[in-house]
Design a protein around this motif. Structure first.
Motif, short mmCIF file in Angstrom:
data_model
loop_
_atom_site.label_atom_id
_atom_site.label_comp_id
_atom_site.label_asym_id
_atom_site.label_seq_id
_atom_site.Cartn_x
_atom_site.Cartn_y
_atom_site.Cartn_z
N ILE A 86 0.84 -1.21 0.00
CA ILE A 86 0.00 0.00 0.00
C ILE A 86 0.87 1.25 0.00
O ILE A 86 0.60 2.22 -0.72
CB ILE A 86 -0.96 -0.01 1.21
N TYR A 87 1.93 1.22 0.79
CA TYR A 87 2.85 2.36 0.83
C TYR A 87 3.47 2.62 -0.54
O TYR A 87 3.50 3.76 -1.01
CB TYR A 87 3.96 2.12 1.86
N ILE A 88 3.95 1.56 -1.20
CA ILE A 88 4.57 1.71 -2.52
C ILE A 88 3.55 2.22 -3.53
O ILE A 88 3.86 3.08 -4.37
CB ILE A 88 5.21 0.38 -2.98
N PHE A 89 2.33 1.70 -3.46
CA PHE A 89 1.28 2.14 -4.39
C PHE A 89 1.07 3.64 -4.30
O PHE A 89 1.04 4.34 -5.32
CB PHE A 89 -0.03 1.40 -4.08
N TYR A 90 0.91 4.17 -3.08
CA TYR A 90 0.65 5.60 -2.94
C TYR A 90 1.89 6.45 -3.19
O TYR A 90 1.77 7.62 -3.57
CB TYR A 90 0.03 5.90 -1.58
N SER A 91 3.05 5.87 -2.98
CA SER A 91 4.28 6.59 -3.32
C SER A 91 4.37 6.78 -4.83
O SER A 91 4.69 7.88 -5.31
CB SER A 91 5.51 5.82 -2.81
N ILE A 92 4.09 5.73 -5.58
CA ILE A 92 4.11 5.83 -7.05
C ILE A 92 3.03 6.80 -7.52
O ILE A 92 3.27 7.63 -8.41
CB ILE A 92 3.91 4.44 -7.68
N LEU A 93 1.84 6.71 -6.91
CA LEU A 93 0.75 7.61 -7.28
C LEU A 93 1.15 9.07 -7.00
O LEU A 93 0.88 9.97 -7.81
CB LEU A 93 -0.50 7.24 -6.48
N LEU A 281 -5.26 3.44 6.53
CA LEU A 281 -3.91 3.66 5.99
C LEU A 281 -3.98 4.26 4.59
O LEU A 281 -3.21 5.17 4.26
CB LEU A 281 -3.13 2.34 5.96
N ASP A 282 -4.89 3.75 3.76
CA ASP A 282 -5.07 4.30 2.42
C ASP A 282 -5.41 5.79 2.48
O ASP A 282 -4.82 6.61 1.78
CB ASP A 282 -6.20 3.57 1.69
N ILE A 283 -6.39 6.13 3.32
CA ILE A 283 -6.84 7.52 3.41
C ILE A 283 -5.71 8.41 3.91
O ILE A 283 -5.50 9.51 3.40
CB ILE A 283 -8.07 7.62 4.32
N TYR A 284 -4.97 7.91 4.89
CA TYR A 284 -3.85 8.68 5.43
C TYR A 284 -2.84 9.02 4.33
O TYR A 284 -2.44 10.18 4.17
CB TYR A 284 -3.17 7.88 6.54
N LEU A 285 -2.42 8.02 3.56
CA LEU A 285 -1.41 8.24 2.53
C LEU A 285 -1.98 9.00 1.33
O LEU A 285 -1.32 9.88 0.76
CB LEU A 285 -0.82 6.91 2.08
N ALA A 286 -3.20 8.68 0.94
CA ALA A 286 -3.83 9.35 -0.20
C ALA A 286 -4.15 10.81 0.10
O ALA A 286 -4.26 11.62 -0.82
CB ALA A 286 -5.10 8.61 -0.61
N SER A 287 -4.27 11.15 1.38
CA SER A 287 -4.64 12.52 1.74
C SER A 287 -3.56 13.52 1.37
O SER A 287 -3.84 14.72 1.28
CB SER A 287 -4.99 12.62 3.23
N LYS A 288 -2.33 13.08 1.16
CA LYS A 288 -1.30 14.01 0.68
C LYS A 288 -1.66 14.51 -0.72
O LYS A 288 -1.48 15.70 -1.03
CB LYS A 288 0.07 13.33 0.67
N ILE A 289 -2.18 13.61 -1.54
CA ILE A 289 -2.61 14.00 -2.88
C ILE A 289 -3.85 14.89 -2.80
O ILE A 289 -3.90 15.96 -3.42
CB ILE A 289 -2.91 12.75 -3.73
N SER A 290 -4.84 14.46 -2.02
CA SER A 290 -6.08 15.24 -1.94
C SER A 290 -5.84 16.59 -1.27
O SER A 290 -6.39 17.61 -1.69
CB SER A 290 -7.16 14.45 -1.20
N THR A 334 -9.32 -2.77 -6.64
CA THR A 334 -8.47 -3.13 -7.80
C THR A 334 -7.20 -3.86 -7.40
O THR A 334 -6.68 -4.69 -8.17
CB THR A 334 -8.10 -1.88 -8.61
N ILE A 335 -6.68 -3.55 -6.22
CA ILE A 335 -5.42 -4.18 -5.77
C ILE A 335 -5.66 -4.77 -4.40
O ILE A 335 -5.58 -4.10 -3.38
CB ILE A 335 -4.27 -3.15 -5.72
N ARG A 336 -5.97 -6.05 -4.37
CA ARG A 336 -6.24 -6.75 -3.11
C ARG A 336 -4.92 -7.15 -2.47
O ARG A 336 -4.10 -7.84 -3.09
CB ARG A 336 -7.10 -8.00 -3.36
N VAL A 337 -4.72 -6.75 -1.23
CA VAL A 337 -3.46 -7.08 -0.56
C VAL A 337 -3.67 -7.89 0.72
O VAL A 337 -2.71 -8.35 1.32
CB VAL A 337 -2.65 -5.80 -0.21
N ARG A 338 -4.93 -8.05 1.13
CA ARG A 338 -5.20 -8.84 2.35
C ARG A 338 -6.18 -9.95 2.02
O ARG A 338 -7.03 -9.81 1.18
CB ARG A 338 -5.82 -7.96 3.44
#
Length: 338
Positions: A86-93, A281-290, A334-338
């Motif tokens: 998840i971290y790598i995904f949002y870093s690339i995004l 965790l998604d919302i936390y990391l994605a919130s930098k973009i938003s 789209t990206i299942r990790v668990r």
């Protein structure tokens, strides 16, 4: 985990902490820290800032509560993989966002370096910290489990508070540059929060909801008065400290105790809470973009001073949260990790 066996109070805390993250970043992304602390408007903003600051401590206490029974096994350590993915995904995004929307020069080499050094997304400092905490957690559990008495476990928490939280509060403005506490170990404050979560889980600590709520309101009010006092009509100086401050530990612990044992049986209420908790965790990391997108739009299209922008707090925080939640939900589907 079924709804019947979930800690619904913990889901509620994670959901609220996620909202608090987006909320406290309102002050980071506006001109709060450049504005003199004067008047009722700035007092209210400071009060909200000091309340929302407990977001990260709440996640750390929750980690101690939920991970308390884990042992150092392959199955346990494999569960860190989804966090890294998840971290790598949002870093690339974020890299793509910075390159194609913000127009920054992002070469392949500095992008890779940014991922490895947790700099591609500035909010990902939390992942940098969390990986180490997750790795050492089972051994912290073994140590804690081998402490024989409740009194000795409480002493462990108190000693950690002295090592991390007392200097975080005292060493600086609150000590009047006269008195201080030993601060060499203050950087291990995540472990202090972790053990607080373990202790609450172990002994099911309870607090009177009415008096606890009143104590929390008054504590945040007192902290706000201190910040205003030490600012002296100037800019915010973080007089009481940050996450490693004793008063922030007290705020976060009180808040956790008020909500961790809440039972939610209404499925229409529980479903969105559980989903936000799952995507925290998604919302936390994605919130930098938003955050970057929303605040850039606001300041490019509206002329607002810091007093006026408080009226926009709800719409702005709501918009950035909704955008981050949408990105997180798309990732989940789209990206299942668990």
């Amino acid at each position: 985990m079924s709804n019947a066996s979930r800690f619904t109070g913990i889901d509620l805390i994670k959901a609220l902490a996620t909202i608090f993250v987006v909320s406290v970043h309102f002050f980071l992304n506006t001109y709060f820290y450049q504005q003199p602390l004067e008047g009722d408007n700035m007092f209210l903003q400071t009060y909200l800032r000091m309340l929302f600051l407990i977001c990260v401590p709440l996640f750390l206490i929750t980690t101690g509560f939920l991970v308390a029974e884990k042992t150092p096994t392959k199955a346990y350590y494999r569960k860190i993989v989804p966090v890294i993915v998840i971290y790598i995904f949002y870093s690339i995004l974020m890299i793509l966002f910075r390159k194609y929307y913000l127009g920054e020069e992002m070469t392949l080499m500095n992008s890779i370096w940014g991922i490895f050094t947790f700099q591609a997304n500035s909010y990902s400092w939390y992942i940098n910290m969390y990986i180490g905490l997750y790795l050492i957690a089972p051994f912290l559990n073994l140590m804690y489990k081998n402490i024989p008495t409740k009194k000795q476990k409480l002493w462990l928490v108190m000693i950690l508070l002295f090592m991390t939280a007392v200097p975080g509060f005292l060493n600086g403005k609150m000590g009047w540059n006269v008195i201080a506490a030993p601060n060499y170990w203050s950087a291990i404050y995540p472990i202090t929060y972790y053990f607080i979560g373990m202790y609450i889980k172990d002994y099911q600590v309870k607090v009177n909801k009415k008096y606890g709520s009143l104590a929390l309101i008054l504590l945040v009010l007192a902290v706000t008065f201190l910040e205003f006092s030490f600012a002296g009509g100037g800019k915010f100086v973080a007089a009481v400290g940050y996450y490693a401050s004793l008063v922030i530990v007290m705020e976060a612990t009180l808040f956790f105790l008020l909500f961790y044992d809440v039972k939610i049986n209404n499925k229409f209420v529980l479903k969105p809470i559980t989903l936000i908790s799952l995507l925290s965790l998604d919302i936390y990391l994605a919130s930098k973009i938003s955050d970057t997108f929303i605040y850039k739009y606001i300041y490019e299209n509206f002329t607002l001073n810091q007093h006026e922008i408080l009226l926009w707090f709800g719409p702005i925080v709501g918009a950035t949260f909704l955008m981050a939640f949408t990105l997180g939900y798309i990732r989940l589907k789209t990206i299942r990790v668990r």
